[in-house]
Design an enzyme around this catalytic site. Structure first.
Site, PDB file in Angstrom:
ATOM      1  N   HIS A   1       0.831  -1.202   0.000  1.00  0.00           N
ATOM      2  CA  HIS A   1       0.000   0.000   0.000  1.00  0.00           C
ATOM      3  C   HIS A   1       0.867   1.255   0.000  1.00  0.00           C
ATOM      4  O   HIS A   1       0.532   2.253  -0.637  1.00  0.00           O
ATOM      5  CB  HIS A   1      -0.912  -0.006   1.227  1.00  0.00           C
ATOM      6  CG  HIS A   1      -1.957  -1.078   1.195  1.00  0.00           C
ATOM      7  ND1 HIS A   1      -2.964  -1.110   0.264  1.00  0.00           N
ATOM      8  CD2 HIS A   1      -2.139  -2.163   1.984  1.00  0.00           C
ATOM      9  CE1 HIS A   1      -3.726  -2.167   0.476  1.00  0.00           C
ATOM     10  NE2 HIS A   1      -3.253  -2.824   1.499  1.00  0.00           N
TER      11      HIS A   1
ATOM     12  N   ARG B   1     -14.803   4.834  -5.303  1.00  0.00           N
ATOM     13  CA  ARG B   1     -14.842   4.031  -4.086  1.00  0.00           C
ATOM     14  C   ARG B   1     -15.698   4.736  -3.037  1.00  0.00           C
ATOM     15  O   ARG B   1     -15.475   5.905  -2.720  1.00  0.00           O
ATOM     16  CB  ARG B   1     -13.424   3.824  -3.547  1.00  0.00           C
ATOM     17  CG  ARG B   1     -12.487   3.106  -4.518  1.00  0.00           C
ATOM     18  CD  ARG B   1     -11.114   2.918  -3.892  1.00  0.00           C
ATOM     19  NE  ARG B   1     -10.204   2.218  -4.779  1.00  0.00           N
ATOM     20  CZ  ARG B   1      -9.376   2.804  -5.629  1.00  0.00           C
ATOM     21  NH1 ARG B   1      -9.355   4.136  -5.710  1.00  0.00           N
ATOM     22  NH2 ARG B   1      -8.575   2.097  -6.393  1.00  0.00           N
TER      23      ARG B   1
ATOM     24  N   CYS C   1      -9.417  -2.241 -13.990  1.00  0.00           N
ATOM     25  CA  CYS C   1      -9.284  -1.121 -13.059  1.00  0.00           C
ATOM     26  C   CYS C   1      -8.249  -1.361 -11.957  1.00  0.00           C
ATOM     27  O   CYS C   1      -8.158  -0.580 -11.014  1.00  0.00           O
ATOM     28  CB  CYS C   1     -10.628  -0.786 -12.426  1.00  0.00           C
ATOM     29  SG  CYS C   1     -11.325  -2.109 -11.424  1.00  0.00           S
TER      30      CYS C   1
END
Length: 573
Positions: free
Chosen positions: A190, A297, A504
């Protein structure tokens, strides 16, 4: 003395600066016993440290703004939840109270106990969560000694550390840090993904630098090659300045592409959508000429509050995104909470034995019908302001998608009965990120208006490899024959049924992989706005017909090395 130290490239860009070395939190403290009469004071000392860390994390969140706060806030929230975990705190309290250990040694013992539990787990994702425990323990240890648990940076410095959390990475850039080198870490973590979004050079996997560098040493780091130069010479400096000048020229050229079409040299238009989770992201995507938002999101609405967002709060967020796109379609993904996304509302289950395979995505929405109804009503209300699509995550079977479609029809009928303006039709799509959905796509694609391939999870599930687990090395990679064949089958099925297919995941945001995706027949990609212009440039330099003709040789590749050779052969000149 000049030294060349190899690492792993994680976020492109070059940086020159002085090293600021942050050594790992030392928990190799010796066993220390305290007297009975000192126990109460030691407990107060420990709880004061907990209070300090809570305040530091609140301050860290408050200092992040806009889209950045949404992007990294979930990691701060996760650490805040761990800090409140009774298994962690009560265990330390008990060690101090009954074992008469010092708070420092109690931290070490409790950390080792939890590490043993995590390391015994079969699931790689859960094993990797010990990193979060270590970061919280490190904060507490620093607070016990009146040190700053949150990393501090100075303008023009390059941070050298064992690891860096995404939230801290964002804060460091805001303080002027020009680059980061870590001893561990993965280019698929991340933190690495965020560093690429921030355009902050990052090199991971360079443990020798942590041992050899001192505060004030001069470093050059290259996030494109992974090379670190300690105490560079005149030749290194000339080469660095040349690379920086070239990067600036490239950036100026890229900026000229803001209004140019995403069209190959032989005239094939490729639709570039943007991934977003805030109005700031949407505005940036619009300015860069994105075709629309391919993935909005909605989790950030649920992660930063102690209460579930109501229909009105969700409606305002979705409406603002639609208005910011000014007529271009916004694809809103229904709630994808679960796995590594912990929320404060208790909606996501914290004690699932295997959260990556648990109650997440559409499963959670269908298990909480009132939650799904509120979200669909909010989306329906926002559809009155501009074009919207709905994307359903974690689909495994046709029944799930049909259940959402039925709920959508009911929600829209309610809104129309209330006299509200809603779209005549809201396209509904399935996110293909579970192998069963990819393999059974032909059986339910007729119920989809479009499909979107989430390669991050699809690759993870196909290869049984956690992308955040650095010990797995290159095992997690989209450059695996099985991944390419599944992608090819999904894209081909969509083309035959004339159903739009978008990719995506992170693979869509990497210009290196664009020739591969075009060869497989993909004509729509959705990616973070930060790399949209680079991907557009790659598309404009590509010959679509040549890549499509080379697809059979790509699909015959038997291993990663063969696929890399194909990419090297067919990359743009």
């Amino acid at each position: 003395m000049r030294q060349l130290l190899p690492g792993t490239a994680a976020a492109r860009g070059c940086a020159l600066g002085q090293a600021r070395v942050r050594l790992p939190h030392a928990l190799d403290v010796e066993e220390t016993k305290i007297a009975t009469e000192a126990v109460a004071a030691e407990l107060r000392r420990f709880h004061a440290a907990v209070t300090t860390v809570r305040a530091e994390m609140r301050d860290l969140r408050d200092r992040l703004h806009g889209a950045l706060a949404h992007e990294v806030g979930e990691f701060i929230d996760l650490h805040a939840l761990l800090l409140d975990d009774p298994e962690l705190l009560s265990g330390i309290d008990d060690l101090i109270r009954t074992g008469h250990y010092s708070a420092d040694y109690a931290l070490r013992l409790q950390r080792n106990r939890l590490a043993a539990v995590f390391e015994s787990m079969d699931d790689a994702y859960l094993r990797s969560r010990i990193d979060d425990i270590d970061q919280v323990i490190g904060r507490l240890h620093a607070a016990l000694h009146s040190q700053h648990a949150v990393l501090q940076g100075v303008s023009g410095e390059i941070l050298v550390t064992d690891s860096v959390a995404p939230a801290e990475l964002a804060l460091l850039q805001s303080q002027g840090v020009v680059g980061v080198v870590t001893a561990g870490g993965s280019p698929l973590s991340h933190s690495a993904i965020l560093a690429r979004s921030l355009h902050l050079p990052l090199v991971v996997g360079s443990p020798h630098l942590l041992q050899k560098a001192n505060d004030g040493d001069v470093l050059i780091i290259d996030g494109s090659t992974g090379l670190v130069v300690l105490e560079p010479n005149a030749g290194d400096l000339r080469a660095h300045h040349a690379r920086v000048a070239e990067a600036r020229r490239e950036r100026r050229q890229l900026n000229r592409l803001r209004r140019e079409p995403s069209r190959t040299r032989d005239g094939i238009d490729i639709k570039l959508w943007a991934n977003a989770e805030s109005r700031d992201d949407v505005s940036e995507a619009h300015a860069l000429g994105a075709a629309g938002v391919g993935l909005y999101r909605t989790e950030f609405l649920f992660l930063g509050s102690n209460a579930l967002p109501d229909e009105d709060a969700q409606f305002r967020a979705y409406r603002d995104a639609v208005l910011a796109m000014t007529g271009r379609t916004v694809t809103i993904r229904t709630l994808d909470l679960g796995a590594d996304k912990a929320d404060k509302t208790g909606l996501a289950l914290r004690d699932e034995p295997n959260p990556a395979l648990g109650l997440r995505g559409v499963r959670l929405s269908l298990a909480r019908p009132e939650l799904l109804r509120a979200q669909l009503r909010a989306i329906g209300r926002a559809s009155g302001y501009g074009p919207i699509r709905i994307l359903v995550p974690m689909v495994t079977a046709a029944e799930e998608l049909q259940a959402v479609r039925s709920a959508l029809h009911a929600a829209l009928a309610e809104l129309r009965a209330e006299g509200l303006e809603v779209a005549a039709h809201i396209p509904l799509g399935a996110m293909i990120e579970v192998p069963s959905a990819a393999l059974a796509l032909r059986s339910f694609i007729g119920g989809c208006d479009f499909i979107s391939v989430g390669t991050n999870d699809l690759v993870q599930y196909l290869l049984a490899a956690d992308r955040t687990n650095e010990s797995l090395g290159e095992l997690y990679s989209p450059l695996h024959p099985a991944v390419l064949r599944v992608l090819h089958d999904v894209i081909r099925t969509g083309l035959r049924r004339r159903i739009p297919v978008t990719v995506c995941g992170e693979i869509a945001a990497d210009p290196t992989f664009v020739p591969l995706l075009l060869a497989l027949g993909l004509t729509e990609l959705s990616l973070h706005p930060a790399t949209l212009l680079e991907v557009r440039q790659t598309i404009r330099n590509s010959m679509h017909a040549q890549l499509r003709a080379a697809a059979p040789s790509l699909l015959r590749a038997r291993n990663r090395a063969s696929i890399l050779r194909w990419l090297n052969t067919h990359s743009q000149p």
